[in-house]
Write a protein that holds these residues in place. Structure first.
Motif, mmCIF file in Angstrom:
data_model
loop_
_atom_site.group_PDB
_atom_site.id
_atom_site.type_symbol
_atom_site.label_atom_id
_atom_site.label_comp_id
_atom_site.label_asym_id
_atom_site.label_seq_id
_atom_site.Cartn_x
_atom_site.Cartn_y
_atom_site.Cartn_z
ATOM 1 N N TYR A 205 4.004 -6.617 -6.426
ATOM 2 C CA TYR A 205 4.907 -6.485 -5.640
ATOM 3 C C TYR A 205 5.375 -7.658 -4.969
ATOM 4 C CZ TYR A 205 1.969 -6.199 -1.067
ATOM 5 O OH TYR A 205 1.382 -6.450 -0.062
ATOM 6 N N ILE A 206 6.510 -7.698 -4.482
ATOM 7 C CA ILE A 206 7.258 -8.801 -3.573
ATOM 8 C C ILE A 206 7.025 -8.122 -2.438
ATOM 9 C CG2 ILE A 206 9.513 -9.817 -3.116
ATOM 10 C CD1 ILE A 206 10.211 -9.551 -6.348
ATOM 11 N N PRO A 207 6.568 -8.815 -1.395
ATOM 12 C CA PRO A 207 6.699 -8.206 0.052
ATOM 13 C C PRO A 207 7.938 -8.597 0.791
ATOM 14 C CG PRO A 207 5.458 -10.573 -0.258
ATOM 15 C CD PRO A 207 5.810 -10.083 -1.728
ATOM 16 N N LEU A 208 8.028 -7.697 1.611
ATOM 17 C CA LEU A 208 9.369 -7.856 2.537
ATOM 18 C C LEU A 208 9.261 -8.902 3.191
ATOM 19 C CD1 LEU A 208 9.722 -4.052 3.877
ATOM 20 C CD2 LEU A 208 10.331 -4.964 1.712
ATOM 21 N N THR A 209 8.464 -9.785 3.603
ATOM 22 C CA THR A 209 8.400 -11.013 4.186
ATOM 23 C C THR A 209 8.829 -12.109 3.336
ATOM 24 O OG1 THR A 209 6.092 -11.068 3.669
ATOM 25 C CG2 THR A 209 6.526 -10.320 5.901
ATOM 26 N N TYR A 297 18.342 -0.962 3.537
ATOM 27 C CA TYR A 297 17.122 -0.091 3.295
ATOM 28 C C TYR A 297 15.902 -0.725 3.536
ATOM 29 C CZ TYR A 297 13.945 3.055 0.683
ATOM 30 O OH TYR A 297 12.908 3.913 0.614
ATOM 31 N N PHE A 298 15.617 -1.505 3.090
ATOM 32 C CA PHE A 298 14.187 -2.320 3.407
ATOM 33 C C PHE A 298 14.113 -2.864 4.919
ATOM 34 C CE2 PHE A 298 13.896 -2.352 -1.356
ATOM 35 C CZ PHE A 298 12.685 -1.778 -1.267
ATOM 36 N N SER A 299 15.196 -3.409 5.434
ATOM 37 C CA SER A 299 15.184 -3.816 6.682
ATOM 38 C C SER A 299 14.487 -2.822 7.658
ATOM 39 C CB SER A 299 16.690 -4.122 7.475
ATOM 40 O OG SER A 299 17.432 -3.182 7.508
ATOM 41 N N LYS A 300 14.643 -1.312 7.521
ATOM 42 C CA LYS A 300 14.060 -0.231 8.419
ATOM 43 C C LYS A 300 12.432 -0.709 8.388
ATOM 44 C CE LYS A 300 16.436 2.434 5.829
ATOM 45 N NZ LYS A 300 17.051 3.959 5.079
ATOM 46 N N TYR A 301 11.999 -0.993 7.327
ATOM 47 C CA TYR A 301 10.247 -0.969 7.343
ATOM 48 C C TYR A 301 9.856 -2.291 7.398
ATOM 49 C CZ TYR A 301 11.618 3.048 4.484
ATOM 50 O OH TYR A 301 12.080 4.690 4.454
ATOM 51 N N LEU A 302 10.480 -3.277 8.154
ATOM 52 C CA LEU A 302 9.849 -4.477 8.634
ATOM 53 C C LEU A 302 8.756 -4.250 9.816
ATOM 54 C CD1 LEU A 302 12.660 -6.912 8.577
ATOM 55 C CD2 LEU A 302 10.532 -7.131 7.237
ATOM 56 N N ILE A 303 8.830 -3.480 10.645
ATOM 57 C CA ILE A 303 8.049 -3.197 11.732
ATOM 58 C C ILE A 303 7.114 -1.949 11.696
ATOM 59 C CG2 ILE A 303 8.083 -3.063 14.408
ATOM 60 C CD1 ILE A 303 10.741 -4.443 14.399
ATOM 61 N N ASN A 304 5.949 -2.304 11.828
ATOM 62 C CA ASN A 304 5.135 -1.063 11.881
ATOM 63 C C ASN A 304 4.999 0.000 10.654
ATOM 64 O OD1 ASN A 304 3.969 -2.322 14.271
ATOM 65 N ND2 ASN A 304 5.430 -1.217 15.538
ATOM 66 N N SER A 305 5.244 -0.741 9.529
ATOM 67 C CA SER A 305 5.361 0.284 8.511
ATOM 68 C C SER A 305 4.379 0.030 7.464
ATOM 69 C CB SER A 305 6.813 0.390 7.754
ATOM 70 O OG SER A 305 6.795 1.176 6.669
ATOM 71 N N SER A 306 3.830 1.080 6.816
ATOM 72 C CA SER A 306 2.889 0.913 5.669
ATOM 73 C C SER A 306 3.652 0.493 4.615
ATOM 74 C CB SER A 306 2.357 2.544 5.341
ATOM 75 O OG SER A 306 3.325 3.359 4.970
ATOM 76 N N LYS A 308 5.039 -2.054 2.244
ATOM 77 C CA LYS A 308 5.061 -3.612 2.478
ATOM 78 C C LYS A 308 6.013 -4.203 1.414
ATOM 79 C CE LYS A 308 2.256 -3.347 5.737
ATOM 80 N NZ LYS A 308 2.534 -3.631 6.984
ATOM 81 N N GLY A 309 6.418 -3.783 0.311
ATOM 82 C CA GLY A 309 7.373 -4.531 -0.719
ATOM 83 C C GLY A 309 7.756 -3.455 -1.663
ATOM 84 N N PHE A 310 8.100 -4.049 -2.916
ATOM 85 C CA PHE A 310 8.622 -3.339 -4.014
ATOM 86 C C PHE A 310 8.199 -4.221 -5.294
ATOM 87 C CE2 PHE A 310 11.822 -6.497 -2.143
ATOM 88 C CZ PHE A 310 12.364 -7.165 -3.370
ATOM 89 N N ASN A 311 7.981 -2.848 -6.329
ATOM 90 C CA ASN A 311 7.764 -3.701 -7.645
ATOM 91 C C ASN A 311 9.060 -3.408 -8.424
ATOM 92 O OD1 ASN A 311 7.021 -2.124 -10.500
ATOM 93 N ND2 ASN A 311 5.434 -3.734 -10.071
ATOM 94 N N ILE A 312 9.355 -4.293 -9.370
ATOM 95 C CA ILE A 312 10.606 -4.240 -10.237
ATOM 96 C C ILE A 312 10.127 -4.143 -11.723
ATOM 97 C CG2 ILE A 312 12.532 -5.613 -10.660
ATOM 98 C CD1 ILE A 312 12.097 -7.172 -8.256
ATOM 99 N N GLN A 313 10.888 -3.133 -12.224
ATOM 100 C CA GLN A 313 10.620 -2.949 -13.893
ATOM 101 C C GLN A 313 11.973 -2.946 -14.624
ATOM 102 O OE1 GLN A 313 7.747 -2.245 -15.484
ATOM 103 N NE2 GLN A 313 6.519 -2.420 -13.617
#
Length: 317
Positions: A205-209, A297-306, A308-313
């Protein structure tokens, strides 16, 4: 998340389409659309974009598909076009984009949803990381590392299917006659899970960071942590339109509720419109198929979220 399926005779396929359309309130427009774009020079991405757009705003219904009227444990329809959950939406669009003609759709849907295309509850690709992704590498390629270019990580967990089966209750039995002895059937379903062993899985996965580059000199509060980030536009630009985005939660601890931990919890389609990247998905929160800006969408999960990222197919057909 195979071997190929023999193509059904034309009359049998058309009968199958008519039967499923009647029992699942299917929208014929989707099948008509497959035929209307069959002889065009659309790319796979274009087909994904057009077909997915035709299903916008359809309602979200969790677990809306099953094994049809012959299913032992789940007699919900094999496919439908009036309601989706996140995975059945992705499957429907993929099967449509893969089809040269409407009559190809049922066999493609079957092959995407089931291991080796064999329809049964046990062979359904229930777990995204352990079943759906690996069993669908015949039409998808994992490009997470290509897009990440060194930022990618791995989300590890153990999928315990045996414990998952044992944790099932009667609400897992769907679409059955009122005369069916559900307790006996549930006991049989529990037995189906006994041969499985815990399965370690490792999902890139690619981490949100990597997508949101934090500026620590400006980020002095929790709120400003979100605001004081720069978007990694180069990474964003490498994500192909029409690719499948799966949301990754490393070793997501839900064992107490479903019997096993997970590491993927949601799926969507990346769609590029007017130079901007969106997630098109059946949203449980919004209760329908929607478009959301990828970064919003992903900015909502930057803080205190389980999450952590996304996989791409990426589709390879």
């Amino acid at each position: 998340m195979l071997s190929s399926i023999c193509k059904l005779p034309m009359t049998l396929v058309l009968t199958s389409i008519a039967l499923h359309a009647a029992q699942s309130h299917a929208q014929p427009e989707f099948l008509t659309l497959i035929d209307s774009i069959a002889n065009t020079k659309m790319t796979t991405a274009n087909r994904m974009e057009v077909l997915s757009a035709s299903l916008m705003n359809r309602p979200y219904v969790d677990g809306n598909l099953g094994e049809g009227e012959k299913g032992r444990y789940d007699q919900d329809p094999l496919f439908r076009f009036d309601a989706f959950d996140c995975t059945t939406y992705v499957e429907t669009v993929l099967a449509g984009a893969l089809s040269s003609h409407a009559q190809d759709f049922p066999q493609h849907m079957q092959k995407i949803r089931y291991q080796q295309g064999i329809v049964s509850f046990v062979t359904r690709n229930h777990f995204t990381s352990a079943d759906w992704i690996p069993n669908n590498q015949w039409l998808l390629e994992d490009i997470t590392a290509t897009v990440g270019q060194g930022f990618e990580r791995f989300a590890e967990t153990v999928i315990d299917k045996k414990a998952w089966y044992q944790a099932m209750s009667e609400d897992r039995l769907q679409g059955l006659s009122a005369t069916v002895n559900k307790q006996t059937l549930l006991d049989d379903l529990h037995q189906e899970g006994l041969p499985f062993s815990p399965e370690p899985v490792k999902t890139p996965y690619i981490p949100l960071t990597a997508l949101f580059i934090v500026q620590p000199a400006r980020a002095d509060t929790t709120q400003s942590y979100v605001e004081d980030t720069d978007i990694n536009q180069a990474l964003l630009d490498r994500i192909p339109s029409g690719s499948i985005i799966s949301m990754v939660r490393p070793n997501y601890d839900v064992k107490q509720w479903i019997g096993t931990n997970l590491n993927v919890t949601h799926q969507s389609i990346a769609i590029r419109k007017d130079g901007r990247l969106y997630l098109r998905h059946a949203s449980q929160l919004q209760r329908k198929v929607v478009d959301e800006r990828f970064t919003d969408y992903f900015s909502k999960y930057l803080i205190n979220s389980s999450l952590k990222g996304f996989n791409i197919q990426q589709p390879t057909f």
